[in-house]
Design a protein around this motif. Structure first.
Motif, PDB file in Angstrom:
ATOM      1  N   VAL A 389       0.820  -1.217   0.000  1.00 18.67           N
ATOM      2  CA  VAL A 389       0.000   0.000   0.000  1.00 18.67           C
ATOM      3  C   VAL A 389       0.853   1.264   0.000  1.00 18.67           C
ATOM      4  O   VAL A 389       0.602   2.194  -0.765  1.00 18.67           O
ATOM      5  N   HIS A 390       1.881   1.314   0.848  1.00 18.57           N
ATOM      6  CA  HIS A 390       2.635   2.563   1.035  1.00 18.57           C
ATOM      7  C   HIS A 390       3.922   2.652   0.221  1.00 18.57           C
ATOM      8  O   HIS A 390       4.472   3.740   0.050  1.00 18.57           O
ATOM      9  N   PHE A 391       4.420   1.512  -0.249  1.00 15.81           N
ATOM     10  CA  PHE A 391       5.700   1.537  -0.954  1.00 15.81           C
ATOM     11  C   PHE A 391       5.669   0.884  -2.333  1.00 15.81           C
ATOM     12  O   PHE A 391       6.652   0.963  -3.061  1.00 15.81           O
ATOM     13  N   LYS A 392       4.570   0.208  -2.645  1.00 15.61           N
ATOM     14  CA  LYS A 392       4.516  -0.599  -3.881  1.00 15.61           C
ATOM     15  C   LYS A 392       5.693  -1.568  -3.932  1.00 15.61           C
ATOM     16  O   LYS A 392       6.326  -1.782  -4.972  1.00 15.61           O
ATOM     17  N   GLY A 393       5.991  -2.117  -2.755  1.00 16.22           N
ATOM     18  CA  GLY A 393       7.144  -3.001  -2.621  1.00 16.22           C
ATOM     19  C   GLY A 393       6.754  -4.459  -2.481  1.00 16.22           C
ATOM     20  O   GLY A 393       5.573  -4.817  -2.529  1.00 16.22           O
ATOM     21  N   GLN A 394       7.772  -5.294  -2.298  1.00 14.05           N
ATOM     22  CA  GLN A 394       7.570  -6.740  -2.177  1.00 14.05           C
ATOM     23  C   GLN A 394       8.441  -7.294  -1.063  1.00 14.05           C
ATOM     24  O   GLN A 394       9.444  -6.680  -0.680  1.00 14.05           O
ATOM     25  N   ILE A 395       8.057  -8.464  -0.580  1.00 10.21           N
ATOM     26  CA  ILE A 395       8.866  -9.162   0.420  1.00 10.21           C
ATOM     27  C   ILE A 395       8.995 -10.612   0.020  1.00 10.21           C
ATOM     28  O   ILE A 395       8.036 -11.224  -0.456  1.00 10.21           O
ATOM     29  N   GLN A 396      10.199 -11.148   0.162  1.00 11.80           N
ATOM     30  CA  GLN A 396      10.466 -12.550  -0.145  1.00 11.80           C
ATOM     31  C   GLN A 396      11.143 -13.192   1.058  1.00 11.80           C
ATOM     32  O   GLN A 396      11.793 -12.510   1.847  1.00 11.80           O
TER      33      GLN A 396
END
Length: 421
Positions: A389-396
């Protein structure tokens, strides 16, 4: 931005080289630049010492040549005899790089030793280029003088770093005082909203009791005539709870918008706060855990609250995964226009069976079976949501039982730093 800053820093070194003293070796000078050069490397840890040494050496030759051309009309001559001084900064940068690689944390006092040795070594190389083997006279007089100069310049550097640290402490204290006042105001208003939330807990317990009673009556087919009235009462109570929680949410949103300090923060400042809070957690849990932090470059962000929440909770999970002793690496990289944050631990790890489910709402492997309490922290599902929502990021995540886990977070530079395309 980083390139501009490192070039500007190199120009500062070049300008400071115009403050110098002549030595009896022809064209050899002791300049103030040899104090400014390590000072900048201390202030900006993300600088590559070798690259900065090359840039600083070039800057010195350029400024020295321009200066002599203006006053004496000797551009070419000055350029040629200044080239060995360029070598001085390349050797200094290489020496500093090797010291930095062997010692992760360069303290104030270590900097004195590094500067004295690097300065002396670089001067020896420069004079050797200028005069050859004559530097190694029987009494080593030149080398003794070079070592003395290295000590003096390292002493000046030590004093300048001390002044820089005190100045930084004053600025940090002022900033902390301002933030603390804002925090007190924020807390006082949040207390009111918490009161309403606690009040609603009583209503929720009542609704739960009525709902369970209705369920029991339906299952046992008792008091059929009261079912509709009880169901309506439950619906009305839930509606009232919803209205009050809407007011609470509105109140909290108003507080966050009007009272929260929305000024930005550098990543290095965020790390300082993070280190302090995590060290307290480790001591509280009576564990021996060493956390190593690596930062490719510093950056400024206005979304530091969200970034702090994400990193703190992932690292807290890593601390919880280590039983007694262990290591955690927190690494920051910038690749392909993305900030990458890698948190690696050597804890218990996550089984391949559990791995696909760790981002599901309510999922947790940290359960105290003696009390039934689930310790979920912020929750990986919420971290994943914050990133999207806030960063348009991902986590793996990669993990193996008994070997530990590695979490990788990817955030676009423009989202974290507010860069406009």
């Amino acid at each position: 931005m980083k390139k501009r800053r490192i070039i500007l820093s190199a120009f500062i070194v070049g300008l400071s080289s115009l403050l110098y003293m002549d030595f009896y070796v022809k064209n050899f000078k002791f300049s103030f630049a040899a104090v400014i050069f390590p000072l900048i490397l201390y202030m900006y840890e993300e600088y590559n010492p070798i690259k900065f040494g090359i840039l600083s050496g070039f800057s010195l030759v350029l400024f020295r040549s321009i200066f002599y051309n203006i006053f004496y009309g000797q551009f070419i001559e000055t350029f040629i005899y200044s080239i060995p001084e360029n070598i001085f900064y390349i050797v200094y940068g290489l020496s500093f790089y090797l010291f930095k690689k062997s010692s992760y944390l360069i303290t104030h006092n270590k900097m004195f030793i590094i500067a004295a040795l690097s300065d002396t070594l670089s001067n020896i190389v420069e004079i050797y280029i200028r005069v050859g083997k004559n530097i190694f006279t029987f009494d080593f007089q030149i080398i003794r003088i070079l070592f003395l100069v290295g000590i003096i310049r390292a002493g000046l550097l030590w004093l300048m770093i001390l002044g820089y640290k005190y100045y930084k402490l004053i600025l940090v204290k002022e900033e902390h005082d301002r933030r603390y006042k804002n925090l007190i105001k924020l807390t006082s208003r949040l207390k009111t909203e918490i009161y309403w939330m606690e009040k609603n807990m009583i209503h929720i317990e009542k609704v739960m009791a009525n709902a369970y009673e209705l369920f029991s009556n339906i299952r046992e087919d008792k008091n059929r005539e009261d079912w509709s009235n009880v169901a309506l009462e439950i619906a009305k109570d839930i509606h009232e709870i919803k209205k009050e929680y809407e007011l609470v949410v509105m109140g909290i949103e108003d507080i966050m918008e009007s009272r929260l300090d929305n000024t930005g923060m550098y990543y290095s400042e965020l790390l300082d706060i993070l280190k302090e809070s995590l060290e307290r957690d480790i001591i509280k849990q009576n564990k021996e855990i060493k956390i190593r932090y690596e930062m490719e470059r510093d950056f400024y962000t206005e979304k530091h609250y969200y970034l702090m929440s994400i990193l703190r909770n992932i690292i807290t999970n890593a601390i919880d995964a280590i039983e007694d002793k262990g290591n955690i690496n927190v690494c920051h990289l910038v690749k392909n226009s993305h900030h990458q944050f890698i948190v690696k631990d050597d804890g218990c790890g996550i089984s391949g069976e559990d791995l696909p489910h760790i981002f599901l709402p309510g999922y947790s492997t940290k359960i105290d079976y003696s009390t039934g309490q689930v310790n979920r922290g912020l929750g990986l599902t919420i971290i994943e949501n914050l990133l999207k929502v806030h960063f348009k990021g991902q986590i793996q995540v990669e993990s193996e039982i008994g070997k530990g886990s590695t979490f990788k977070i990817f955030i676009p530079e423009k989202e974290l730093e507010g860069i406009r395309e």
